[in-house]
Design a protein around this motif. Structure first.
Motif, PDB file in Angstrom:
ATOM      1  N   ALA A   1      -1.763  21.426 -29.932  1.00 27.76           N
ATOM      2  CA  ALA A   1      -2.774  20.372 -29.928  1.00 27.76           C
ATOM      3  C   ALA A   1      -2.575  19.415 -31.089  1.00 27.76           C
ATOM      4  O   ALA A   1      -2.673  18.194 -30.934  1.00 27.76           O
ATOM      5  CB  ALA A   1      -4.168  20.993 -29.982  1.00 27.76           C
ATOM      6  N   VAL A   2      -2.267  19.953 -32.282  1.00 28.98           N
ATOM      7  CA  VAL A   2      -2.032  19.090 -33.445  1.00 28.98           C
ATOM      8  C   VAL A   2      -0.790  18.233 -33.238  1.00 28.98           C
ATOM      9  O   VAL A   2      -0.771  17.039 -33.549  1.00 28.98           O
ATOM     10  CB  VAL A   2      -1.911  19.952 -34.719  1.00 28.98           C
ATOM     11  N   VAL A   3       0.287  18.848 -32.702  1.00 31.95           N
ATOM     12  CA  VAL A   3       1.514  18.088 -32.439  1.00 31.95           C
ATOM     13  C   VAL A   3       1.228  16.943 -31.471  1.00 31.95           C
ATOM     14  O   VAL A   3       1.663  15.797 -31.685  1.00 31.95           O
ATOM     15  CB  VAL A   3       2.610  19.019 -31.874  1.00 31.95           C
ATOM     16  N   ASP A   4       0.467  17.214 -30.417  1.00 35.32           N
ATOM     17  CA  ASP A   4       0.174  16.169 -29.433  1.00 35.32           C
ATOM     18  C   ASP A   4      -0.687  15.063 -30.028  1.00 35.32           C
ATOM     19  O   ASP A   4      -0.483  13.869 -29.737  1.00 35.32           O
ATOM     20  CB  ASP A   4      -0.531  16.782 -28.225  1.00 35.32           C
ATOM     21  N   LEU A   5      -1.670  15.431 -30.868  1.00 35.23           N
ATOM     22  CA  LEU A   5      -2.527  14.413 -31.479  1.00 35.23           C
ATOM     23  C   LEU A   5      -1.723  13.489 -32.383  1.00 35.23           C
ATOM     24  O   LEU A   5      -1.858  12.263 -32.319  1.00 35.23           O
ATOM     25  CB  LEU A   5      -3.643  15.087 -32.283  1.00 35.23           C
ATOM     26  N   VAL A   6      -0.891  14.079 -33.239  1.00 39.06           N
ATOM     27  CA  VAL A   6      -0.107  13.260 -34.171  1.00 39.06           C
ATOM     28  C   VAL A   6       0.943  12.445 -33.419  1.00 39.06           C
ATOM     29  O   VAL A   6       1.218  11.290 -33.755  1.00 39.06           O
ATOM     30  CB  VAL A   6       0.538  14.151 -35.246  1.00 39.06           C
ATOM     31  N   ALA A   7       1.537  13.049 -32.384  1.00 36.58           N
ATOM     32  CA  ALA A   7       2.539  12.312 -31.605  1.00 36.58           C
ATOM     33  C   ALA A   7       1.924  11.085 -30.942  1.00 36.58           C
ATOM     34  O   ALA A   7       2.601  10.075 -30.743  1.00 36.58           O
ATOM     35  CB  ALA A   7       3.164  13.225 -30.550  1.00 36.58           C
ATOM     36  N   GLY A   8       0.642  11.163 -30.616  1.00 34.92           N
ATOM     37  CA  GLY A   8      -0.013  10.018 -29.995  1.00 34.92           C
ATOM     38  C   GLY A   8      -0.208   8.839 -30.923  1.00 34.92           C
ATOM     39  O   GLY A   8      -0.596   7.757 -30.483  1.00 34.92           O
ATOM     40  N   LEU A   9       0.055   9.015 -32.227  1.00 33.37           N
ATOM     41  CA  LEU A   9      -0.080   7.918 -33.186  1.00 33.37           C
ATOM     42  C   LEU A   9       1.151   7.039 -33.235  1.00 33.37           C
ATOM     43  O   LEU A   9       1.130   5.982 -33.860  1.00 33.37           O
ATOM     44  CB  LEU A   9      -0.334   8.485 -34.594  1.00 33.37           C
ATOM     45  N   ARG A  10       2.237   7.458 -32.591  1.00 32.16           N
ATOM     46  CA  ARG A  10       3.459   6.665 -32.642  1.00 32.16           C
ATOM     47  C   ARG A  10       3.227   5.322 -31.962  1.00 32.16           C
ATOM     48  O   ARG A  10       2.595   5.251 -30.925  1.00 32.16           O
ATOM     49  CB  ARG A  10       4.597   7.396 -31.926  1.00 32.16           C
TER      50      ARG A  10
END
Length: 567
Positions: free
Chosen positions: A557-566
């Motif tokens: 979940a954390v990886v997906d949230l941060v990846a969405g900031l790209r």
């Protein structure tokens, strides 16, 4: 002419003199149908522009009702469709519509109200009886109209100059007010900066005090365990049948000493466990869990603690395939069951489990005294004891410790209670948490320079710090809203993970403060909370990038949230 309305007047432009007559007739028709003076002048001028280039044409004035009341003027001539008339373009600026059709020009002007047949007939008769004036008379009328128009323009010009003067004076007042507000804002900003610096200093002091408290609890607990353990061991030796015989009073007193020492040791162990959880020194030992064995062990060890009037019901759990830490899970459940048995005088204490999607839920229910509504928000605070708890004993550390362990296992612990009816504590755990070895399958990790975690729960902050490993170069922590705002302003983090329910102010306060400061308003904020978001108004969470329940907080979940900031 039925399609063009009811005819009122027809005339033929035989010569140049008729152009003046056409202008006069246009004004008279407009007046007869109720148009205002300015609109009468527009119709007359349009007729003059058309008439100069349409000599020999037949002109018909009519009134139509569909789709709305309007004046229709038709200029018919075989020469109309063969040339581009300059007067058509001029008339187009004066009439509502001007269109050139085969051998005719059609002009329309909207009428202010419905025109009944009697008025049309009256206009037709009046125009038939009237006699056109001479060209000089019409020219005189035009001059008077021009003078009137010039006077109106002059009046508008004078009014505009007056308005410009008032606007200039208003602008001077606005600029003075703006200057004053800018000075006041600058002074306020200086005060805010000084306040942030003070808050930052206080936050550092609070962190140091909290760390000192944790070290103190750990050290004191270790130091107390040794003498307490010695007391228990010595009393056990004295009470051993192989030791020197004791009187019944001595045996009774040593039994009291032994019981008090055991009670003290349990409290010391609670303090030590809490200190470990706060300092992040507890690392789960992940592995498959046999829930049937765990439930059976708890059933057997805790049944002797139940009063005769209380029935302990532990249902058989489902085959869930749970990956967890058996020791920590057992500690949580033992704590919940012990509390339930302690505060239930009669009735039942039960424990059951079920699977919901990818999570395991375990509920511990009782028919005990319940928790007063005023104290339900504080049951997970350290050292807080609800009414009736002191009589039953305890330190007020069991539930806070259980919730920290639940967060450490990637889960959440919630409570529902009805005073006088009983309580239900529900533990929610992921069936398969995000384990460190799962990172091998994550692929390339998204990267951010700095992350800020704002949560009053040290275990939750520790969990997020672990989940951000390899993603964030630096992770800052804050235990309250003020500290979080100070760190955000000073460090400008790339992303913020924010809890909602915290002492000293909800996370919504930090969301509003960040949105009000231009330098940090663009920082993406992810709300990670165990609170019910329906308790908050949508506008309070409008500045959050997304909202995630704590029980859903995993590495993925954390990886997906941060990846969405790209970008």
């Amino acid at each position: 002419m039925t399609g063009d309305g009811a005819p009122i007047l027809r005339m033929v432009l035989a010569g140049e003199h008729d152009v003046f007559v056409l202008r006069q007739r246009g004004r008279e028709v407009a007046a007869a149908l109720g148009l205002e003076h300015q609109d009468q002048v527009r119709v007359a001028t349009a007729m003059s522009e058309i008439g100069r280039e349409a000599l020999g044409a037949e002109v018909t004035f009519a009134a139509a009702s569909e789709p709305r009341p309007h004046l229709v003027i038709v200029v018919s001539s075989a020469a109309v469709g063969n040339q581009a008339l300059e007067g058509v373009r001029a008339a187009g600026r004066l009439m509502d519509e001007v269109r050139v059709e085969d051998e005719r020009i059609v002009l329309t002007r909207r009428l202010p109200a419905q025109v009944d047949p009697e008025r049309i007939e009256q206009a037709r008769n009046d125009l038939a009886r009237s006699t056109p004036t001479t060209a000089l008379d019409e020219l005189s009328v035009q001059n008077r109209q021009l003078v009137t128009a010039l006077e109106e323009v002059q009046a508008h010009r004078d009014e505009l100059l007056h308005l410009n003067a008032e606007l200039e004076e208003t602008n001077r007042g606005v600029m003075a007010l703006y200057t004053q507000l800018s000075e006041e804002l600058e002074q306020t900003n200086q005060g805010v900066v000084a306040l942030y610096a003070e808050l930052d200093e206080r936050s550092a002091q609070l962190r140091e005090a909290n760390e000192a408290k944790s070290r103190f609890l750990a050290n004191v607990s270790h130091e107390l365990r040794a003498p307490v353990t010695a007391i228990i061991g010595l009393t056990r030796l004295l009470l051993d049948p192989r030791s020197e015989p004791l009187t019944s009073e001595q045996t009774h007193q040593l039994g009291l000493v032994q019981g008090s020492a055991a009670d003290l040791l349990a409290r010391v162990n609670d303090l030590l466990d809490l200190a470990k959880a706060e300092s992040g020194r507890i690392e789960p030992n992940w592995g498959p869990i046999d829930l049937v064995a765990v439930f059976g062990q708890l059933r057997g060890t805790l049944r002797p603690l139940a009063r005769p009037e209380v029935q302990l019901d532990v249902d058989e759990p489902p085959a869930a395939g749970l990956i967890c830490d058996e020791l920590l899970l057992t500690q949580i459940l033992r704590n919940l069951l012990t509390n339930a048995l302690k505060f239930t005088d009669r009735g039942t204490v039960g424990m059951g489990a079920w699977v919901d999607a990818d999570r395991l839920l375990i509920a511990v229910t009782d028919t005990g005294i319940g928790i007063p509504f005023a104290e339900q928000a504080r049951v997970f605070e350290e050292f807080h004891q609800v009414r009736g708890a002191r009589q039953a004993g305890g330190t007020g550390l069991g539930l806070p410790y259980a919730r920290r362990l639940a967060a450490l296992l990637g889960g959440a612990l919630t409570m529902v209670s009805e005073p006088g009816e009983g309580s239900t504590f529900t533990l929610s755990l992921p069936l398969r948490p995000a384990l460190p070895e799962d990172a091998q399958d994550e692929g390339p990790l998204p990267q951010v320079e700095r992350a800020l975690v704002v949560d009053d729960d040290p275990a939750a902050r520790h969990l997020l710090r672990q989940l951000l490993a390899g993603i964030a170069d630096e992770v800052y922590e804050a235990a309250d809203v003020r500290s979080g705002l100070a760190i955000a302003v000073r460090e400008r983090p790339s992303v913020i993970f924010l809890d909602l329910r915290m002492p000293g102010g909800d996370g919504t306060v930090l969301l509003a403060d960040l949105a009000a400061l231009p330098d940090v308003a663009g920082i993406p904020v992810f709300v990670v909370t165990a609170a019910d978001v329906s308790d908050f108004a949508p506008q309070e969470l409008a500045h959050a990038r997304s909202v995630l329940a704590k029980e859903q907080l995993t590495r993925r979940a954390v990886v997906d949230l941060v990846a969405g900031l790209r970008p």
